[in-house]
Design an enzyme around this catalytic site. Structure first.
Site, mmCIF file in Angstrom:
data_model
loop_
_atom_site.group_PDB
_atom_site.id
_atom_site.type_symbol
_atom_site.label_atom_id
_atom_site.label_comp_id
_atom_site.label_asym_id
_atom_site.label_seq_id
_atom_site.Cartn_x
_atom_site.Cartn_y
_atom_site.Cartn_z
ATOM 1 C CE1 TYR A 144 -23.966 62.087 -32.230
ATOM 2 C CE2 TYR A 144 -25.962 62.893 -31.429
ATOM 3 C CZ TYR A 144 -24.897 63.199 -32.238
ATOM 4 O OH TYR A 144 -25.011 64.155 -33.419
ATOM 5 C CG ASP A 239 -25.457 64.147 -23.099
ATOM 6 O OD1 ASP A 239 -26.605 64.528 -23.250
ATOM 7 O OD2 ASP A 239 -24.809 64.080 -24.403
ATOM 8 C CE LYS A 267 -32.187 63.596 -29.143
ATOM 9 N NZ LYS A 267 -30.889 63.065 -28.811
HETATM 10 C C1 LIG Z 1 -29.580 63.981 -29.283
HETATM 11 C C2 LIG Z 1 -28.510 63.700 -28.366
HETATM 12 C C3 LIG Z 1 -27.619 65.092 -28.299
HETATM 13 C C4 LIG Z 1 -27.524 65.879 -29.405
HETATM 14 O O1 LIG Z 1 -28.486 66.680 -29.454
HETATM 15 P P1 LIG Z 1 -29.025 67.576 -30.926
HETATM 16 O O2 LIG Z 1 -30.193 68.400 -30.223
HETATM 17 O O3 LIG Z 1 -29.370 66.753 -31.904
HETATM 18 O O4 LIG Z 1 -27.703 68.331 -31.063
HETATM 19 C C5 LIG Z 1 -26.355 64.992 -27.372
HETATM 20 N N1 LIG Z 1 -26.433 64.089 -26.472
HETATM 21 C C6 LIG Z 1 -27.391 62.776 -26.419
HETATM 22 C C7 LIG Z 1 -27.366 61.967 -25.309
HETATM 23 C C8 LIG Z 1 -28.277 62.904 -27.409
HETATM 24 O O5 LIG Z 1 -29.231 61.680 -27.487
#
Ligand SMILES: *Cc1c(COP(=O)(O)O)cnc(C)c1O
Length: 430
Positions: A144, A239, A267
């Site tokens: 994601y 990511d 996060k």
């Molecule tokens: C949570 C997440 C996102 C998106 O971050 P948001 O602050 O919710 O937009 C993107 N990449 C990864 C790996 C994530 O866990």
């Protein structure tokens, strides 16, 4: 356990907010019951508006690695708030955060702050395309990367590698620019680089997959992606929105000894407030406006409250013993769950990297999204409900990780294991 107040709140919320929530997973749709409305949280515990107390393993989906309402973070945010909550102008505290981030990650020479992980990824992809002068991006099924149009692409049917829209409203022409292959499959990426030679701008991957449950990268997988990107002049985007500052201070890149061209953070880097970041090699980052031709902006980017929370959080995480403690506590939880599953005769697979842990209701092994999908969702739903009723707050979705934080105590783990044993005995057996 009464949930009357939560039920009433949900009914009221549904009148004014689509589905009653501001992010879909909060609706508890994945577990066939109404959502819990939260009143407050402290340390490793969280309380709902009916007064029920839970041990929290969601941690706001990752940010709360120190536990909730850490006094030093709260104090830092309060001090910033009285000086003004937003200026839309440069501040010195932002430089401090940028320095902390570049010190933590050897691969990040320059960094720009944004307000969400979605934005960080959106910007990374735009930068990679501009730098490479190409359009196609490779992503792994089950990873994601936020909810931007290009990243809401799923694997198409059959042999076609072009992504198909994973949401209504995403133009097919956007999804087609994203090539989707299985996680942990180096050969599939190799094939794409041959098939679309000179057209692939970037490979984006969660270095430890943590949005389909937790899946560690196979030995050499990340190194192979690094090499393929080098060989083909493509940008490697790691990511690390979940893994950054979680599996090590320098994220998965420190843990596995690998360097990205661009890194997405979110996060934890916001310390529980809306702050995220994209950073990497200077020659790529300097393509951003105002220096370069890649447009990107944000009214609340580098917001003083978020930056205050971030700086306080990163300073606490920079202390030496932090990651050792997370590993010890998480290891105890893993060992206890394994023992419970064995004693209860429950067919589960437990994957863990550091303070990220998943229980899959399948015999395993679980190495990619296809294997994740063999999980018995019915058994997970029953397990989730038993745990919730025993005061253990897990993510209300079979494909989400458990997040262990620095505030989890021995007695939290013991209570969790006792509940876990009972829940597995009742629901873990096929
Ligand atoms: C949570 C997440 C996102 C998106 O971050 P948001 O602050 O919710 O937009 C993107 N990449 C990864 C790996 C994530 O866990």
């Amino acid at each position: 356990m009464s949930m009357k107040a939560s039920q009433r709140a949900f009914e009221r919320a549904c009148r004014f907010i689509p589905g009653g929530v501001n992010s879909p997973v909060r609706a508890f749709g994945g577990v066939d019951r109404g959502p819990v409305f939260i009143e407050r949280a402290a340390g490793s515990h969280i309380w709902d508006i009916d007064g029920n107390e839970y041990i929290d393993y969601v941690g706001s989906w990752g940010p709360m690695i120190l536990g909730h309402a850490h006094p030093l973070v709260v104090e830092s945010v309060c001090r910033a708030a009285v000086k003004g909550t937003s200026f839309g102008a440069a501040t010195e505290a932002e430089i401090g955060l940028a320095e902390r981030i570049t010190n933590a990650f050897g691969s990040i020479r320059k960094v720009r702050l944004v307000s969400s992980g979605t934005e960080a990824v959106m910007t990374a992809v735009r930068l990679a395309r501009a730098y490479a002068g190409r359009d196609l991006v490779v992503k792994m099924a089950g990873c994601y990367h936020g909810h931007s149009d290009f990243m809401l692409a799923g694997a198409g049917s059959g042999a076609a590698e072009f992504g198909v829209p994973a949401s209504a409203g995403v133009p097919a022409g956007f999804a087609e620019k994203t090539l989707v292959v299985p996680y942990n499959d180096t050969e599939a990426v190799k094939y794409l680089f041959q098939r679309y030679s000179g057209q692939i701008a970037a490979v984006i991957v969660e270095p430890i997959a943590a949005n389909m449950g937790v899946i560690a990268p196979a030995d050499g997988y990340l190194q192979s992606l690094r090499q393929l990107c080098n060989d083909h002049g493509s940008v490697l985007i790691l990511d690390e929105v979940i893994t950054g500052f979680r599996v090590a201070y320098g994220g998965a890149q420190e843990l596995y000894g690998i360097e990205a061209d661009l890194t997405c953070l979110g996060k934890i880097v916001g310390g529980g407030l809306p702050c995220a970041a994209v950073g990497g090699r200077e020659e790529i980052m300097d393509l951003l406006a105002p220096l370069g031709p890649v447009y990107q902006a944000g009214t609340l980017s580098g917001n003083p409250l978020a930056v205050a929370a971030a700086n306080a959080t990163l300073d606490l995480l920079a202390e030496k013993e932090v990651y050792g403690q997370l590993e010890r506590v998480s290891g105890r939880l893993e060992a206890g769950l394994r023992k419970s599953a064995a004693t209860a005769g429950a067919e589960v697979t437990i994957n863990r990297v550091g303070s990220l842990l998943s229980i899959f209701f399948t015999a395993g092994p679980v190495r990619n999204f296809e294997e994740v999908r063999r999980s018995d969702i019915g058994r997970f739903k029953r397990f989730f409900s038993r745990m919730l009723e025993a005061g253990i707050y897990l993510a209300p979705s079979a494909y989400e990780a458990m997040f262990i934080c620095l505030a989890h105590t021995e007695s939290d783990i013991e209570q969790t294991l006792e509940a876990g044993y009972n829940a597995l005995r009742e629901t873990g057996i096929k």
